[in-house]
Design a protein around this motif. Structure first.
Motif, PDB file in Angstrom:
ATOM      1  N   UNK A 117       0.814  -1.213   0.000  1.00 53.67           N
ATOM      2  CA  UNK A 117       0.000   0.000   0.000  1.00 53.67           C
ATOM      3  C   UNK A 117       0.851   1.269   0.000  1.00 53.67           C
ATOM      4  N   UNK A 118       2.147   1.142   0.275  1.00 54.20           N
ATOM      5  CA  UNK A 118       3.052   2.287   0.281  1.00 54.20           C
ATOM      6  C   UNK A 118       4.071   2.222  -0.850  1.00 54.20           C
ATOM      7  N   UNK A 119       3.990   1.170  -1.645  1.00 47.39           N
ATOM      8  CA  UNK A 119       4.973   0.949  -2.716  1.00 47.39           C
ATOM      9  C   UNK A 119       4.562   1.752  -3.954  1.00 47.39           C
ATOM     10  N   UNK A 120       5.365   2.724  -4.371  1.00 44.62           N
ATOM     11  CA  UNK A 120       4.958   3.560  -5.506  1.00 44.62           C
ATOM     12  C   UNK A 120       4.790   2.791  -6.807  1.00 44.62           C
ATOM     13  N   UNK A 121       5.551   1.721  -6.987  1.00 44.88           N
ATOM     14  CA  UNK A 121       5.399   0.949  -8.225  1.00 44.88           C
ATOM     15  C   UNK A 121       4.081   0.179  -8.233  1.00 44.88           C
ATOM     16  N   UNK A 122       3.736  -0.389  -7.098  1.00 44.95           N
ATOM     17  CA  UNK A 122       2.453  -1.088  -6.997  1.00 44.95           C
ATOM     18  C   UNK A 122       1.302  -0.099  -7.153  1.00 44.95           C
ATOM     19  N   UNK A 123       1.404   1.049  -6.492  1.00 46.53           N
ATOM     20  CA  UNK A 123       0.355   2.063  -6.598  1.00 46.53           C
ATOM     21  C   UNK A 123       0.202   2.552  -8.036  1.00 46.53           C
ATOM     22  N   UNK A 124       1.307   2.592  -8.770  1.00 46.99           N
ATOM     23  CA  UNK A 124       1.234   3.001 -10.171  1.00 46.99           C
ATOM     24  C   UNK A 124       0.415   1.995 -10.981  1.00 46.99           C
ATOM     25  N   UNK A 125       0.622   0.706 -10.720  1.00 46.13           N
ATOM     26  CA  UNK A 125      -0.157  -0.318 -11.423  1.00 46.13           C
ATOM     27  C   UNK A 125      -1.642  -0.173 -11.104  1.00 46.13           C
ATOM     28  N   UNK A 126      -1.953  -0.008  -9.818  1.00 45.25           N
ATOM     29  CA  UNK A 126      -3.350   0.142  -9.416  1.00 45.25           C
ATOM     30  C   UNK A 126      -3.960   1.376 -10.075  1.00 45.25           C
TER      31      UNK A 126
END
Length: 410
Positions: free
Chosen positions: A276-285
């Motif tokens: 939930x704090x990972x910018x790469x994961x948040x970018x995918x979402x």
């Protein structure tokens, strides 16, 4: 604190929220059981019953005839919401709603009034159009003929989507004058056999099996000519698929957001201690949500084009102008199909980039989004749509009205 409409954009009309609130509780109930139904292949009899109970099948019927009087943009937005709950349902009801449009376009009279009342009272319509084997493009091997002073229907249909849940079935057939007609028969009529043999890897609950008619009696008042097909009918049934795709994208976006918010495991080489704090994961979402947003916005824009054609049906005007409005709407829907399909397929594939291998667990049912989207995207082949758009914009070639599959008659 005021209530906003979320991230999916504004409603298609000022009255839409009031209309949608009639159905959203049922949509929520449907969504709650979607994974288990998919895993266990539990057919949708109960859920179809819920929709019948709230009159969803009559959402396009005018209010004075017992329906809800939804516009086409309102209707397709409702389908997006239903598809978000379970994508099998809009497809199972696709021909039902196509038939409603056909009845709405009939001239005033007994047949139109009779069917509007049946539909307002909750009757659901199933589909028996497509044939396989040696059937020729542009014709039906299924026949409607007179025997023993009665009309009788004989033939075999495949991909009979929604018929297993239906009260009536619309059947494409060739009559004794070698004309294409539509016969309408009760699903319980003599000589009707409905098989649950759909074996596709997606949309497995749509009831898209084989329907056989063996000397099935047909009332002479329940036959429609090909001319009764609405001008926007081809685009309309394609738009049901597009609304379904947009709903799948929304459901995938919703689920990936919730899963990332809850996720505690991470990787040693991740960019943060929690997903939930990972910018790469948040970018995918964020990308998945953006694709779902764009898909829905495109569907609603194309729905406005269909509404313009629908409005023309009610007035006598310049034929050349009306044909142009109709052709432009068909092209808009073709344009929408080429883009909405790509957006949805990319979105439902990308969710796994945000969630990792654990998301592939069968029990989570995440794979259903790709399987269902890929199955719908395979209809009315996408590869032809870009050519149709190009041929119209370059050469002025009119899109065809309706399509059929079969062996080319060379």
């Amino acid at each position: 604190m005021g209530h906003t409409k979320g991230v999916w954009g504004s409603s298609p009309s000022d009255s839409y929220e009031r209309l949608a609130d009639r159905f959203r509780h049922t949509f929520h109930r449907i969504r709650e059981g979607s994974v288990q139904r998919e895993l266990n292949r539990k057919l949708l009899y109960e859920e179809i019953g819920w929709l019948k109970d709230i009159g969803f099948g009559a959402v396009r019927i005018p209010k004075e005839k017992g329906g809800f009087g939804a516009t086409l943009p309102e209707f397709f937005n409702l389908l997006i919401e239903l598809a978000e709950a379970d994508s099998n349902l809009p497809q199972a009801l696709r021909i039902h709603f196509g038939f409603v449009e056909r009845i709405l376009g009939l001239p005033d009279g007994g047949q139109r009034d009779r069917w509007l009342k049946r539909l307002a009272d909750g009757a659901l319509i199933g589909n028996a159009q497509t044939e396989t084997g040696e059937s020729i493009v542009g014709s039906y091997a299924t026949t409607l003929s007179t025997r023993e002073e009665r009309l009788k229907l004989t033939g075999v249909k495949y991909y009979s989507t929604g018929t297993i849940y239906a009260d009536w079935i619309v059947v494409g057939a060739t009559n004794e004058e070698d004309e294409i007609v539509t016969a309408i028969v009760p699903a319980t009529a003599e000589g009707v056999d409905i098989a649950d043999d759909w074996a596709g890897f997606g949309q497995t609950l749509t009831g898209s099996g084989t329907t056989t008619f063996s000397d099935t009696p047909v009332d002479k008042d329940e036959v429609l000519s090909r001319e009764s097909y609405p001008k926007y009918g081809t685009a309309f049934v394609q738009m049901v698929h597009l609304a379904t795709l947009a709903g799948i994208a929304r459901a995938a976006a919703r689920d990936v957001s919730a899963a990332v918010a809850e996720r505690r495991r991470t990787f040693s080489h991740a960019s943060a201690a929690r997903s939930a704090e990972d910018p790469q994961v948040l970018q995918v979402v964020g990308r998945v949500h953006s694709q779902a947003y764009a898909a829905g916005a495109i569907v609603l824009k194309a729905a406005e084009a269909l509404q313009r054609v629908c409005d023309l049906e009610e007035t006598a005007g310049d034929t050349e102008y009306e044909d142009k409005v109709k052709d432009e709407a068909d092209v808009e829907v073709s344009q929408a199909q080429t883009v909405v399909t790509g957006l949805t397929l990319e979105a439902v594939s990308s969710i796994f980039d945000a969630l990792g291998a654990s998301a592939t667990a069968r029990s989570k049912g995440m794979d259903r989004y790709w399987r269902n989207a890929r199955t719908i995207a395979s209809h009315n082949p996408l590869i032809y749509k870009e050519r149709i758009v190009g041929d119209y914009t370059v050469n002025g070639t009119r899109p065809s009205i309706g399509w059929q599959t079969g062996i080319a008659n060379k």
